[in-house]
Write a protein that holds these residues in place. Structure first.
Motif, PDB file in Angstrom:
ATOM      1  N   GLY A 160       2.299   1.925  -3.401  1.00 22.56           N
ATOM      2  CA  GLY A 160       1.346   2.108  -4.488  1.00 22.56           C
ATOM      3  C   GLY A 160       0.990   0.854  -5.259  1.00 22.56           C
ATOM      4  O   GLY A 160       0.313   0.938  -6.286  1.00 22.56           O
ATOM      5  N   ARG A 178       0.839  -1.207   0.000  1.00 23.60           N
ATOM      6  CA  ARG A 178       0.000   0.000   0.000  1.00 23.60           C
ATOM      7  C   ARG A 178       0.874   1.256   0.000  1.00 23.60           C
ATOM      8  O   ARG A 178       0.631   2.202  -0.745  1.00 23.60           O
ATOM      9  N   ILE A 188      -0.979  -1.483  -4.159  1.00 24.99           N
ATOM     10  CA  ILE A 188      -2.408  -1.644  -3.924  1.00 24.99           C
ATOM     11  C   ILE A 188      -2.957  -0.269  -3.571  1.00 24.99           C
ATOM     12  O   ILE A 188      -2.196   0.649  -3.237  1.00 24.99           O
ATOM     13  N   ALA A 189      -4.247  -0.119  -3.656  1.00 26.63           N
ATOM     14  CA  ALA A 189      -4.884   1.174  -3.427  1.00 26.63           C
ATOM     15  C   ALA A 189      -4.584   1.700  -2.027  1.00 26.63           C
ATOM     16  O   ALA A 189      -4.497   0.925  -1.062  1.00 26.63           O
ATOM     17  N   SER A 194      -7.140  -1.360  -8.785  1.00 21.99           N
ATOM     18  CA  SER A 194      -6.910   0.026  -8.401  1.00 21.99           C
ATOM     19  C   SER A 194      -8.087   0.633  -7.661  1.00 21.99           C
ATOM     20  O   SER A 194      -7.931   1.586  -6.920  1.00 21.99           O
ATOM     21  N   ASP A 195      -9.274   0.088  -7.847  1.00 20.98           N
ATOM     22  CA  ASP A 195     -10.451   0.659  -7.213  1.00 20.98           C
ATOM     23  C   ASP A 195     -10.988  -0.305  -6.157  1.00 20.98           C
ATOM     24  O   ASP A 195     -11.947  -1.019  -6.379  1.00 20.98           O
ATOM     25  N   GLN A 196     -10.364  -0.348  -4.998  1.00 17.85           N
ATOM     26  CA  GLN A 196     -10.766  -1.249  -3.920  1.00 17.85           C
ATOM     27  C   GLN A 196     -12.073  -0.773  -3.298  1.00 17.85           C
ATOM     28  O   GLN A 196     -12.204   0.397  -2.954  1.00 17.85           O
ATOM     29  N   SER A 245      -6.529   3.206  -0.184  1.00 17.85           N
ATOM     30  CA  SER A 245      -7.695   2.991   0.676  1.00 17.85           C
ATOM     31  C   SER A 245      -7.860   1.530   1.102  1.00 17.85           C
ATOM     32  O   SER A 245      -8.725   1.218   1.913  1.00 17.85           O
ATOM     33  N   ALA A 246      -7.040   0.650   0.559  1.00 17.98           N
ATOM     34  CA  ALA A 246      -7.162  -0.782   0.870  1.00 17.98           C
ATOM     35  C   ALA A 246      -6.761  -1.056   2.318  1.00 17.98           C
ATOM     36  O   ALA A 246      -5.890  -0.397   2.875  1.00 17.98           O
ATOM     37  N   SER A 258      -4.779  -6.327  -6.279  1.00 20.82           N
ATOM     38  CA  SER A 258      -4.077  -5.251  -6.955  1.00 20.82           C
ATOM     39  C   SER A 258      -5.008  -4.312  -7.711  1.00 20.82           C
ATOM     40  O   SER A 258      -4.553  -3.351  -8.311  1.00 20.82           O
TER      41      SER A 258
END
Length: 185
Positions: free
Chosen positions: A99, A96, A101-102, A148-150, A104-105, A146
């Motif tokens: 970058g 995270r 993973i998102a 991008s929009d979690q 916000s994850a 992975s």
């Protein structure tokens, strides 16, 4: 007897198995410079493929499914599962931060997802010798992580009560509440 009774020998064997797995897991966080997700993918693939000449599956999963009434076995197995979750959480925090993973994850929730998936893969792998479905499951899991929009996977507090007319009812998640409902829409 050097090891005491059969129960003590079993616990020693399970403890040794957990120690070996723990040492392998530690390697995941040893390389702080490299990308995380390829290492997680490789670890999942390795953990689901037996070494040459060894049976398929996982001794921890076997211990949990076959010896649930044994407190000492359950404690060792749950400690190992917790170690896997903690190790993956640390790695996913790094992912995270870099970058991969998102932002916000939730690394903890993603780690829990991977642990549950991994346990299921071990059970599946015992019955099915074909590695392709396991590989596919790992690829789907890695793709989900992975993305991008979690989605926001935090537990919802929106509960509704379904009554029976006598003031008593059962609490259930309301419409749209929680990730399980969203996943089924």
């Amino acid at each position: 007897a050097t090891y005491g009774d059969k129960e003590q020998l079993w616990l020693l064997a399970l403890g040794r198995y957990c120690d070996v797995r723990k040492a392998r897991l530690a390697e995941l966080n040893a390389d702080q410079a490299g990308p995380v997700l390829p290492q997680v993918r490789a670890l999942l693939a390795e953990l689901t493929q037996p070494a040459e000449g060894l049976p398929r599956g996982c001794l921890v999963v076997n211990a949990i499914t076959e010896r649930t009434a044994d407190t000492a076995t359950r404690e060792l197995a749950l400690r190992q599962i917790s170690n896997v979750e903690d190790t993956l959480t640390t790695a996913l925090e790094r992912a995270r931060d870099t970058g991969e993973i998102a932002a916000s994850a939730s690394p903890r929730q993603l780690a829990r997802f991977l642990v549950v998936m991994l346990q299921g893969l071990h059970v599946y792998n015992r019955a099915v010798a074909d590695p392709r479905p396991v590989h596919d499951a790992i690829e789907v899991a890695m793709s989900a992580i992975s993305a991008s929009d979690q989605p926001d996977l935090r537990p919802s507090t929106g509960m509704t009560s379904h009554g029976t007319g006598n003031g008593q009812g059962t609490a259930t998640r309301g419409p749209g509440a929680g990730p399980y409902h969203r996943a089924c829409e």
